[in-house]
Design a protein around this motif. Sequence first.
Motif, PDB file in Angstrom:
ATOM      1  N   ASP A 209       0.829  -1.378  -0.028  1.00  0.00           N
ATOM      2  CA  ASP A 209       0.091  -0.150  -0.127  1.00  0.00           C
ATOM      3  C   ASP A 209       0.867   1.371  -0.067  1.00  0.00           C
TER       4      ASP A 209
ATOM      5  N   GLU B  26       2.671   1.739  -3.365  1.00  0.00           N
ATOM      6  CA  GLU B  26       1.684   2.256  -4.113  1.00  0.00           C
ATOM      7  C   GLU B  26       1.946   3.944  -4.083  1.00  0.00           C
TER       8      GLU B  26
ATOM      9  N   TYR C  98       4.899   4.842  -5.986  1.00  0.00           N
ATOM     10  CA  TYR C  98       4.624   4.545  -7.645  1.00  0.00           C
ATOM     11  C   TYR C  98       3.908   5.468  -8.012  1.00  0.00           C
TER      12      TYR C  98
ATOM     13  N   ARG D 234       5.099   4.128 -14.436  1.00  0.00           N
ATOM     14  CA  ARG D 234       5.409   3.470 -13.035  1.00  0.00           C
ATOM     15  C   ARG D 234       6.785   2.659 -12.980  1.00  0.00           C
TER      16      ARG D 234
END
Lengths: 428, 222
Positions: A170, A173, A176, A186
């Motif tokens: 999480d 992310e 990213y 990404r």
Amino acid sequence: MTSRTIEVELSTPGLDARGNVRNFPLGVSRRPSESVNDDFGAERMLVNIGPQHPATHGVLRLVVELEGEAVKRVIPHIGYLHSGFEKLGEYRFYNQIIPLTDRTDYLSPMANNIAFALAVEKLMGIVITERCRLLRVIACEMSRIISHLVWVGTTGIDLGAYTPFLWTFDQRERIYNLQESWTGARLTTSVARVGGMMADIPEGWERGLRDFARTFPTTLREVDTMFTRNAIWCGRTQGIGAMSAEDAINYSLSGPMLRASGVDYDVRKDRPYLGYEEFDFDVPIGVHGDVYDRYRVRLEEMFQSVRIIEQALDTLRPGPVDVDDPRVTLPPKSRAMSDMEAMIYHFKQVMEGIKPPAGEVYLGVENPKGELGTYLVSDGTAKPVRWRIRPPSFLNLAALPKLCEGALLSDVIAINASIDIVMGEIDR
Amino acid sequence: MSEAHPDLVPGGAGAGDGATDGADTVTALRARFPDGFVRAVVMSGQTVVHVTKASAHAILEWLQQDPAQRFDYLTDLTCVEYRDPERPLEVVYQLRSLSRKADVRVKIPLDPQGPLDVQSVTDLWSGANWLEREAWDMFGVRFKDHPDLRRILMWEGYAEGFPLRKSFPLRGHWSRAEQTRQALDANPEAYYSLEELSIAEAYGELPADVRDRLAKAGKVLP
């Protein structure tokens, strides 16, 4: 010659007609037990792990020779992801090589891009701008965080802990998303260019990163709560795969693997690049050199990376990103269309490429996995004679047979995970 | 041999951009191995020492163990072949002293047309094991007394040559059709390495059908 039994067990051996576990023989069929030499307490067998196995973290194949559950020998096989990047680089302009660096250590692509750009700049004697330097430091530390987050998460899964994986992914992310808004990609970021960056950070990006740096340590502390004093985690990692400092140096380990063994060596401190000597951060050093210490080192490094990112954001000032050097920096499009000289520079760079002087350079940087070295040999043309990547996890993985001495089969998974390999850079 | 070839541009790129930490090492090395020392150059502020093949192992051992040198860390080992066929193929050792924070690069020039063989340094640095295997795999340089000199990135039985040699075309020696044909003909079940097979063989004799299969795949047991 004594004859012993040897089998290759697949992950789903199946049952034969009598309900016994079926073995897939490697060359020899099962012999009656009386033919087994009494010198050995148990039968030996070869177990094949991978290349398609989630616990090998990519397309690594391990052939493990077992005596009962005890590991007698580990034979790693690599090359399943070999793409010939180094060969391909000899046919490309320098800036065209940067997309290849994305695909080596694809868990920290920005740090690879920057390592390559730094080597070319050293070869050409280019001094990058202050803003570019700080952006690169930020990018390198972001890469360290995402790489270590993948490591903590997947190693947790290997050893039976699923929840921290969701937390770390999480948080990963969020980085990213920042990478995506900066570079448009990404995974294959290609963020660096020789003499600068592909683009400045977009409006409001700093705020997003500050927000991440403020809230992210909470997750790290949660992971710390889950793992550091967890009896199962400690049992699976403490004293497993230990390596002494002398051995770690002799095996050319680098990065967290080397530091977990108690060797105080960090390229950022000992061979500073990108002005790392100006930042206030600590380098965690392990004591036992086991899987547990590697975990502690990596966890602490993420806290330190947050410190570095915050300091870099504090000193980041507006200014030019690309160096003002017509050899490597394209002129603005408006000037290229209106100014003859700018158009010539534009044409020469695009058509002929950047031409470093004849010579060679080795530049090591502290990547998340260890020391990523770039060795460039130029003969004065626009394409390198030799572009060598010194992949940190290649050398770290080479020590696996040594690390697995005296281990059990289940430890092989923990030890292999602790090396933090990424096959993209091992096989190149 | 290397005297006959043009030198690397001494003081080429970035010469003089900062002090070199290898000057003392070069002086001491030259005094101790007058026959093995060929020349030293500084490029991009990094010291490069060229040594002869015959004394390379002794020099590397001395660099590792001499108390004044202590290059205990083998950072990298690789080869370089130049586009100019007149220039020697070089085996490159990137050494570092962790305690002294010093680096030196040692090169052994080899005649690309002659036999490519140097003494292995796996007895000095265990980390050289895979690095030398890769140099063998990619350049065809044989490392004498290496414990396990097998291909590493390419598969065992790869017959097209050594990919990083300049004489090797980018897409390989064989046509795409030939490469595809070979791949389809390959028997993946036979791809156990000779070492694994020798383990298997040590426990008993291989049955005839496996021997046949291996022979068909071009594998001959030692």
